[in-house]
Scaffold this motif. Structure first.
Motif, PDB file in Angstrom:
ATOM      1  N   LEU A  59      46.726  43.804  44.101  1.00 32.55           N
ATOM      2  CA  LEU A  59      45.302  43.479  43.993  1.00 32.55           C
ATOM      3  C   LEU A  59      44.461  44.757  43.887  1.00 32.55           C
ATOM      4  CD1 LEU A  59      44.942  40.556  46.556  1.00 32.55           C
ATOM      5  CD2 LEU A  59      44.513  40.417  44.106  1.00 32.55           C
ATOM      6  N   ASP A  60      44.823  45.780  44.652  1.00 26.38           N
ATOM      7  CA  ASP A  60      44.121  47.060  44.567  1.00 26.38           C
ATOM      8  C   ASP A  60      44.260  47.668  43.176  1.00 26.38           C
ATOM      9  OD1 ASP A  60      43.229  46.949  47.195  1.00 26.38           O
ATOM     10  OD2 ASP A  60      44.914  48.119  47.985  1.00 26.38           O
ATOM     11  N   GLU A  61      45.460  47.572  42.631  1.00 25.23           N
ATOM     12  CA  GLU A  61      45.706  48.094  41.278  1.00 25.23           C
ATOM     13  C   GLU A  61      44.874  47.328  40.250  1.00 25.23           C
ATOM     14  OE1 GLU A  61      49.428  48.468  38.127  1.00 25.23           O
ATOM     15  OE2 GLU A  61      49.859  48.137  40.245  1.00 25.23           O
ATOM     16  N   LEU A  62      44.836  46.013  40.389  1.00 20.59           N
ATOM     17  CA  LEU A  62      44.047  45.191  39.474  1.00 20.59           C
ATOM     18  C   LEU A  62      42.566  45.529  39.598  1.00 20.59           C
ATOM     19  CD1 LEU A  62      43.939  42.902  37.385  1.00 20.59           C
ATOM     20  CD2 LEU A  62      43.940  41.276  39.280  1.00 20.59           C
ATOM     21  N   GLN A  63      42.105  45.693  40.824  1.00 21.85           N
ATOM     22  CA  GLN A  63      40.707  46.030  41.056  1.00 21.85           C
ATOM     23  C   GLN A  63      40.371  47.396  40.437  1.00 21.85           C
ATOM     24  OE1 GLN A  63      39.494  46.159  45.199  1.00 21.85           O
ATOM     25  NE2 GLN A  63      37.456  45.459  44.623  1.00 21.85           N
ATOM     26  N   ALA A  64      41.273  48.343  40.580  1.00 23.77           N
ATOM     27  CA  ALA A  64      41.053  49.668  39.984  1.00 23.77           C
ATOM     28  C   ALA A  64      40.973  49.567  38.465  1.00 23.77           C
ATOM     29  CB  ALA A  64      42.167  50.626  40.403  1.00 23.77           C
ATOM     30  N   ASN A  65      41.829  48.749  37.875  1.00 24.06           N
ATOM     31  CA  ASN A  65      41.788  48.559  36.419  1.00 24.06           C
ATOM     32  C   ASN A  65      40.463  47.949  35.991  1.00 24.06           C
ATOM     33  OD1 ASN A  65      44.397  49.536  36.147  1.00 24.06           O
ATOM     34  ND2 ASN A  65      45.324  47.508  36.099  1.00 24.06           N
ATOM     35  N   LEU A  66      39.966  47.012  36.767  1.00 21.98           N
ATOM     36  CA  LEU A  66      38.694  46.363  36.436  1.00 21.98           C
ATOM     37  C   LEU A  66      37.524  47.327  36.626  1.00 21.98           C
ATOM     38  CD1 LEU A  66      39.351  42.903  38.098  1.00 21.98           C
ATOM     39  CD2 LEU A  66      39.204  43.356  35.642  1.00 21.98           C
ATOM     40  N   GLU A  67      37.555  48.121  37.692  1.00 16.40           N
ATOM     41  CA  GLU A  67      36.469  49.056  37.971  1.00 16.40           C
ATOM     42  C   GLU A  67      36.416  50.188  36.958  1.00 16.40           C
ATOM     43  OE1 GLU A  67      37.122  50.227  42.028  1.00 16.40           O
ATOM     44  OE2 GLU A  67      36.266  48.371  42.820  1.00 16.40           O
ATOM     45  N   ASN A  68      37.575  50.554  36.435  1.00 17.22           N
ATOM     46  CA  ASN A  68      37.622  51.612  35.422  1.00 17.22           C
ATOM     47  C   ASN A  68      37.284  51.082  34.035  1.00 17.22           C
ATOM     48  OD1 ASN A  68      38.363  53.592  37.268  1.00 17.22           O
ATOM     49  ND2 ASN A  68      40.539  53.131  37.042  1.00 17.22           N
ATOM     50  N   LYS A  69      36.804  49.872  34.028  1.00 17.87           N
ATOM     51  CA  LYS A  69      36.425  49.217  32.781  1.00 17.87           C
ATOM     52  C   LYS A  69      37.556  49.251  31.764  1.00 17.87           C
ATOM     53  CE  LYS A  69      32.139  48.594  34.094  1.00 17.87           C
ATOM     54  NZ  LYS A  69      31.914  47.466  34.912  1.00 17.87           N
ATOM     55  N   ALA A  70      38.757  49.066  32.268  1.00 16.28           N
ATOM     56  CA  ALA A  70      39.915  49.044  31.377  1.00 16.28           C
ATOM     57  C   ALA A  70      39.802  47.827  30.477  1.00 16.28           C
ATOM     58  CB  ALA A  70      41.205  49.004  32.184  1.00 16.28           C
ATOM     59  N   GLU A  71      39.461  48.112  29.245  1.00 19.69           N
ATOM     60  CA  GLU A  71      39.328  47.015  28.285  1.00 19.69           C
ATOM     61  C   GLU A  71      40.689  46.620  27.727  1.00 19.69           C
ATOM     62  OE1 GLU A  71      36.547  45.348  27.764  1.00 19.69           O
ATOM     63  OE2 GLU A  71      35.537  46.648  29.197  1.00 19.69           O
ATOM     64  N   ASN A  72      41.693  47.280  28.207  1.00 22.03           N
ATOM     65  CA  ASN A  72      43.039  47.009  27.767  1.00 22.03           C
ATOM     66  C   ASN A  72      43.509  45.698  28.396  1.00 22.03           C
ATOM     67  OD1 ASN A  72      45.738  46.959  27.162  1.00 22.03           O
ATOM     68  ND2 ASN A  72      46.107  49.104  27.665  1.00 22.03           N
ATOM     69  N   SER A  73      43.404  44.634  27.652  1.00 19.03           N
ATOM     70  CA  SER A  73      43.770  43.323  28.195  1.00 19.03           C
ATOM     71  C   SER A  73      45.260  43.247  28.516  1.00 19.03           C
ATOM     72  CB  SER A  73      43.368  42.204  27.236  1.00 19.03           C
ATOM     73  OG  SER A  73      44.064  42.317  26.006  1.00 19.03           O
ATOM     74  N   GLU A  74      46.077  44.031  27.806  1.00 20.78           N
ATOM     75  CA  GLU A  74      47.510  44.030  28.090  1.00 20.78           C
ATOM     76  C   GLU A  74      47.776  44.586  29.493  1.00 20.78           C
ATOM     77  OE1 GLU A  74      49.689  46.034  25.023  1.00 20.78           O
ATOM     78  OE2 GLU A  74      48.904  44.716  23.464  1.00 20.78           O
ATOM     79  N   LEU A  75      47.048  45.622  29.886  1.00 19.89           N
ATOM     80  CA  LEU A  75      47.213  46.210  31.210  1.00 19.89           C
ATOM     81  C   LEU A  75      46.791  45.215  32.293  1.00 19.89           C
ATOM     82  CD1 LEU A  75      47.881  48.656  32.982  1.00 19.89           C
ATOM     83  CD2 LEU A  75      45.526  49.421  32.651  1.00 19.89           C
ATOM     84  N   ILE A  76      45.675  44.545  32.072  1.00 20.98           N
ATOM     85  CA  ILE A  76      45.203  43.555  33.039  1.00 20.98           C
ATOM     86  C   ILE A  76      46.180  42.381  33.104  1.00 20.98           C
ATOM     87  CG2 ILE A  76      43.374  41.871  33.514  1.00 20.98           C
ATOM     88  CD1 ILE A  76      41.394  44.027  32.534  1.00 20.98           C
ATOM     89  N   GLN A  77      46.691  41.967  31.955  1.00 23.27           N
ATOM     90  CA  GLN A  77      47.659  40.869  31.935  1.00 23.27           C
ATOM     91  C   GLN A  77      48.944  41.254  32.669  1.00 23.27           C
ATOM     92  OE1 GLN A  77      48.012  40.049  27.746  1.00 23.27           O
ATOM     93  NE2 GLN A  77      46.279  38.625  27.747  1.00 23.27           N
ATOM     94  N   LYS A  78      49.397  42.501  32.468  1.00 24.72           N
ATOM     95  CA  LYS A  78      50.606  42.957  33.143  1.00 24.72           C
ATOM     96  C   LYS A  78      50.389  42.983  34.656  1.00 24.72           C
ATOM     97  CE  LYS A  78      53.718  46.852  33.811  1.00 24.72           C
ATOM     98  NZ  LYS A  78      53.796  46.573  35.232  1.00 24.72           N
ATOM     99  N   THR A  79      49.241  43.488  35.085  1.00 26.56           N
ATOM    100  CA  THR A  79      48.951  43.538  36.518  1.00 26.56           C
ATOM    101  C   THR A  79      48.846  42.125  37.086  1.00 26.56           C
ATOM    102  OG1 THR A  79      47.724  45.578  36.093  1.00 26.56           O
ATOM    103  CG2 THR A  79      47.482  44.606  38.263  1.00 26.56           C
ATOM    104  N   GLY A  80      48.241  41.211  36.333  1.00 20.55           N
ATOM    105  CA  GLY A  80      48.159  39.812  36.760  1.00 20.55           C
ATOM    106  C   GLY A  80      49.539  39.189  36.896  1.00 20.55           C
TER     107      GLY A  80
END
Length: 147
Positions: A59-80
């Motif tokens: 969850l911390d990793e996912l939150q960091a990805n979201l806060e860094n405005k990672a528009e990389n949907s693949e990264l968010i999907q992988k973390t999910g």
């Protein structure tokens, strides 16, 4: 007659002594069973505590990805997906041993996992769900630590 009376007295005494020792053995076995049950509960709590730590880390990793405005949907999907896999490892034990906590956590966790798998995830909604899920897991961890 005296021999018969003496024999009966001894027999009664032996039977009473045997009954008392059996009762003591039953108490020892019952105490042993209680200790095993407590150890099992403690082991489950430890496993769930460790699993909860792993889920919170994702969850911390996912939150960091979201806060860094990672528009990389693949990264968010992988973390999910990682989040889902970590939860799946402990889900059954949580459901069996802590049904109320299970329901509470899943109210925010599953929508978060679902949102993370979208091509265009709503980062504001996900931030809210991450925060809510982390709070529930932290509360659950405190409960586990008391066991």
């Amino acid at each position: 007659m005296k021999k018969l009376l003496s024999f009966l007295s001894i027999l009664v005494f032996v039977m009473m002594a045997a009954a008392c020792s059996t009762n003591g053995e039953n108490e020892q076995q019952q105490n042993s069973n209680n200790k095993e049950a407590n150890n099992t509960d403690g082991q489950i709590a430890d496993e769930l505590l460790h699993g909860s730590d792993e889920v919170v880390a994702v969850l911390d990793e996912l939150q960091a990805n979201l806060e860094n405005k990672a528009e990389n949907s693949e990264l968010i999907q992988k973390t999910g997906k990682d989040l889902e896999e970590n939860w799946d490892e402990m889900e059954k034990k949580v459901e069996e041993n802590f049904p109320e906590d299970y329901e509470s956590i899943e109210e925010s966790l599953y929508p978060l996992i679902s949102e993370s798998q979208k091509d265009q995830a709503d980062s504001v909604k996900m931030q809210e769900l991450v925060t809510e899920t982390k709070e529930k897991l932290e509360s659950f961890k405190e409960k586990l630590a008391e066991k």
